[in-house]
Write an enzyme that holds these catalytic residues in place. Structure first.
Site, PDB file in Angstrom:
ATOM      1  N   ASP A   1       0.965  -1.353   0.007  1.00 22.47           N
ATOM      2  CA  ASP A   1      -0.067  -0.050  -0.139  1.00 22.47           C
ATOM      3  C   ASP A   1       0.910   1.354  -0.008  1.00 22.47           C
ATOM      4  OD1 ASP A   1      -2.895   1.027   0.308  1.00 22.47           O
ATOM      5  OD2 ASP A   1      -2.020   2.001   2.125  1.00 22.47           O
TER       6      ASP A   1
ATOM      7  N   LYS B   1       1.340   4.549  -2.932  1.00 24.13           N
ATOM      8  CA  LYS B   1       1.450   5.639  -2.749  1.00 24.13           C
ATOM      9  C   LYS B   1       2.518   6.572  -3.347  1.00 24.13           C
ATOM     10  CE  LYS B   1      -1.753   5.335   1.386  1.00 24.13           C
ATOM     11  NZ  LYS B   1      -1.684   5.070   2.772  1.00 24.13           N
TER      12      LYS B   1
END
Ligand code: ADP
Ligand code: ASP
Ligand code: MG
Length: 832
Positions: free
Chosen positions: A690, A694
């Protein structure tokens, strides 16, 4: 039946002569005639002249009857019976026992009509003269009905058939009144009929040959003005079914506002360009005499209405906007036109000879083309006339072609206040551009009271609404569709609803929630979904269909459409390029697009750049923190981002802020999980994927073609635990404790701390993993779940620019999404 009080324009300044005109909408049936009669009887006027239209729909019905008979279609018999029955019914309902003579009179009229229709059937065609004769019958009946009813109330009232006094000639510009003869005939008629109340027929007249004529569709307004002139009236009141002239057709723009006052010129322009509320010729008899015209509502007689006079009030550049549909564009194009004098004149002459009237003309200053907008019905004739007139130039290729486009509408913005004020056209074009409306031709009269643009009729509704909002006449309106009413989505919906009144009032912005879709089903509503969206979505039965969802939003034809994707779905992200290409703005906290396959990301960027629609995804990194926007500002102002580093996971931030050796790492993970700080499966956080996503989003934003595979990711989940079930994983997580313990000790020995950091350096090398940082480092002193991002740039080189704060949680994430929505709105002209 409603009762009517004496009206505001009271006896103290009783007017001597007032002409009232009631349109078909005001005299639809017996009840409405009664209401009109009461309204008239309550007024205190010396001479009261009432001009009436046919009952609503009667003129259309008469024309249809003629067409049916001419085509020998037997339905006309039944329709004729229906129309007679409607008139007879109104007579009985109005006059009761006294209706006998009127019914007889009506039967006689309808008997004659039947003879004419029979004749049409035999002829097999519909001569203009016959149509002129028949289509005025509704007014003749209507005047008689109202007159008889007033008489029944004990009023001495004369009924005037306008064909007995009004003499007109036909001309290219419509009918022309012979004032002298008409005045003389009226004077004679008045000698025989001196009553102080007169009911007259609208619409009808007689030509010089003594044949029946009409003043053109909607011509009763003009009749009102003509009689106002002939009776030397003090005022003309045109009674209809709206509170006056509105800033746009209320059927297209429900937010249209009522206008208190208009100048004759403004009213002429609005009427000419299609504001059906008043006929364009109405103003001319009034202008000469300075006669005020008041447009007012039969159904709301206390409302003062719109006053049309010579007075100009130039507050605001645009008063109203209109649409004229059913037009065609004829475009004459060729290098041979350049610098050749008289071309426009030849174009006009050719069209005039073919009896084609030109609604609008526009010529580029290069003189390379001349574009005329004509009525759709005249387009064939017009095209042929131009081809003939320029046959020689076409043969010799001095003119390349005569192009024709059908289904065109002209949108006109009208206002005396435009004159000498710069930026009005720009505002109009900007509003239309933002609403993705293509402009085919532009014209501005030298009076600067009107700017008109020709557009595709398919865009007309959206264009009118966009322009109306563009001039602040109504709010900037967005059709909003939200996908994924989960944690963040639901919070956003609540935030949107709560802010709605304030946005409407303070920013003139209407964010209208028109669709809510979950992965299973969707709720669609054209009028807007309110605070009860949860219950209504729960009760909805339509299965999710993204095509139908999109079509619903687009078909609303609001100026702007925006979809908020709060799902985590890659299939939804697949739709973004198509949405953006269609001019639909997209706002999302979904990382799929920003961090997924590069080809899709590039397609999204390109679609947005081509159409001008916005793609915003601030909430994908750092939730509500202004991370992407800060970087955009840096880049847009010419800075160069050399490196980005950050702690981009609230979960990992918390874990390493807390991890001081007093508790084993596995126990901290269990604690974080029980407090809801982790995903249901903590490996989704611990794997680092994750965070890597980003980082990809941030790197791409700086222009690097980075993909997830290019990021070196240190997962905190050992190989041995990757395939276990969640519970099994949690139970065995203590296996990692020793390793973490060792790394912590090593760091401490050097006075450092452990942090899970994402970074992309000047060479574009991207990595995500656990690093040792000095205790005084900015990343070493975060609060709880805070995120932090540090930009090293050409300008911020010695001391990087830092954005820090809470980077997770539905409230702040939803607020980040909301802020993006508002940025898009501001960009589209909302006053934020
Ligand atoms: P009447 O039968 O009274 O002559 P019309 O139907 O001819 O009435 O005209 C009134 C209608 O004009 C209104 O009901 C409204 O829908 C329409 N209209 C179109 N443009 C405007 C506008 N700018 N302002 C007010 N009404 C408008
Ligand atoms: N009845 C006529 C029409 O429908 C005239 C009018 O109502 O103004 O066109
Ligand atoms: Mg009308």
């Amino acid at each position: 039946m409603s009762s009517v009080q004496p009206l505001a324009d009271s006896p103290s300044q009783a007017l001597r002569t007032v002409v009232h005109k009631f349109g078909g909408t005001s005299v639809a049936d017996a009840d409405r005639y009664r209401h009109v009669a009461q309204l008239l009887l309550a007024r205190d006027e010396d001479i009261q002249v009432t001009v009436v239209s046919a009952m609503k729909g009667v003129t259309d019905a008469l024309i249809e009857l003629c067409r049916l008979a001419a085509d020998d279609r037997s339905e006309w018999h039944e329709r004729w019976h229906e129309l007679r029955a409607r008139h007879r019914g109104a007579a009985v309902a109005l006059l009761g026992e006294a209706s006998g003579p009127v019914i007889e009179w009506l039967d006689e009229r309808f008997g004659k009509l039947q003879e004419i229709l029979d004749a049409l059937r035999v002829i097999g065609g519909l001569p203009e003269l016959v149509l002129e004769r028949v289509q005025g019958l509704g007014e003749v009946c209507s005047a008689r009905l109202l007159g008889e009813y007033l008489r029944l109330q004990g009023e001495d009232c004369a009924v005037l058939d306008a064909r007995d006094v009004l003499l007109v000639d036909h001309s290219d510009l419509g009918v022309v009144v012979d004032w002298e003869v008409s005045a003389q005939r009226l004077a004679e008629w008045r000698q025989r009929n001196p009553q102080h109340r007169v009911v007259a027929t609208g619409f009808v007249a007689r030509d010089r040959q003594g044949r029946f004529a009409t003043l053109g569709r909607n011509g009763s307004d003009y009749s009102g003005a003509i009689f106002a002139a002939l009776f030397n009236a003090d005022e003309l009141h045109i009674w209809t079914d709206v509170d006056g002239v509105l800033s746009a057709d209320p059927r297209v723009v429900p937010e249209a506002v009522q206008l208190n006052a208009l100048s004759y010129d403004e009213a002429c322009e609005l009427a000419y360009f299609g504001a059906k509320v008043v006929h364009p010729q109405t103003m001319s008899p009034a202008i000469k005499r300075g006669l005020p015209i008041i447009i007012r509502n039969t159904f709301n007689p206390d409302h003062p209405g719109t006053r049309i006079t010579a007075q100009r009030d130039t507050v605001g550049p645009v008063k109203g906007l209109t649409l004229s549909p059913g037009l065609s564009v004829l475009n004459l194009e060729g290098t041979g036109l350049i610098g050749v004098p008289g071309t426009a004149e030849r174009v006009f002459a050719a069209l005039r000879n073919a009896h084609v009237s030109v609604v609008m003309i526009s010529q580029g200053s290069s003189e390379h083309s001349i574009c005329c907008v004509v009525k759709g019905a005249d387009a064939d004739r017009g095209e042929k006339a131009l081809l003939d007139a320029f046959a020689h130039e076409l043969d010799t290729h001095q003119i390349q072609r005569v192009q024709r486009s059908n289904d065109i509408s002209v949108l006109a913005a009208v206002g005396d206040g435009m004159a000498g004020q710069p930026g009005v056209a720009a505002r109009l074009f900007e509003s239309l551009g933002r609403a993705q409306v293509n402009i085919l031709a532009i014209a501005q009269g030298s009076s600067e009271r009107n700017i008109s643009v020709a557009i595709d009729s398919a865009d007309a509704t959206k264009a009118l609404r966009a322009a109306h909002a563009g001039f602040w006449l109504s709010p900037q309106t967005f059709a909003i569709g939200v996908i994924g009413p989960g944690n963040v989505g639901a919070t956003l919906l609540d935030q949107l609803r709560a802010a709605q009144p304030q946005l409407l009032e303070k920013a003139n912005l209407d964010l209208r929630l028109c669709a809510v879709a979950s992965s299973r089903k969707m709720l669609l509503d054209e009028r807007g979904i309110g605070d009860d969206w949860r219950e209504r979505h729960a009760a909805a039965s339509a299965p999710l269909d993204l095509d139908a969802f999109t079509a619903h939003l687009v078909d609303l034809r609001l100026p702007h459409t925006l979809i908020v994707d709060c799902s985590a779905s890659s299939e939804v992200a697949d739709r973004y390029p198509q949405w953006l290409a269609a001019g639909i703005h997209v706002v999302t906290p979904n990382k799929q697009a920003g961090a997924g396959v590069l080809a899709r990301y590039l397609a999204i960027r390109e679609a947005g750049e081509t159409s001008g629609a916005r793609f915003r995804y601030e909430a994908t990194v750092g939730a509500g923190l202004p991370v992407i926007n800060t970087m955009r500002d840096l880049l847009d102002t010419g800075d160069e981002v050399t490196a980005i580093e950050g702690i981009l996971s609230g979960t990992l931030a918390w874990l390493f802020n807390k991890y001081d050796g007093s508790l084993p790492f596995s126990q901290l993970v269990a604690q974080a999980r029980s407090m809801g700080y982790t995903e249901p499966d903590p490996r989704d956080d611990l794997s680092g994927t994750d965070v890597a996503r980003k980082l990809v989003i941030l790197a791409r934003e700086t222009g690097r073609s980075l993909s997830l595979e290019d990021v070196q990711v240190e997962s905190l989940v050992p190989e041995s635990l990757r395939d276990a079930g969640v519970d099994d994983f949690m139970a065995r997580l203590h296996e990692v404790d020793a390793g973490f313990d060792r790394r912590l000790r090593q760091a401490r020995e050097q006075g450092k701390v452990l942090r899970y950091v994402a970074s992309v350096d000047a060479q574009g090398k991207a990595s995500v993993g656990l690093v040792e940082l000095p205790e005084e480092h900015a990343f070493a002193n975060l609060r709880l779940t805070d995120n932090i991002v540090q930009f090293s740039t050409r300008r911020y080189c010695d001391n990087p620019l830092i954005v820090q704060g809470p980077g997770a949680g539905p409230e702040v994430t939803a607020a980040g999404v909301f802020a993006d929505v508002l940025r898009v709105a501001a960009n589209q002209g909302a006053k934020l």
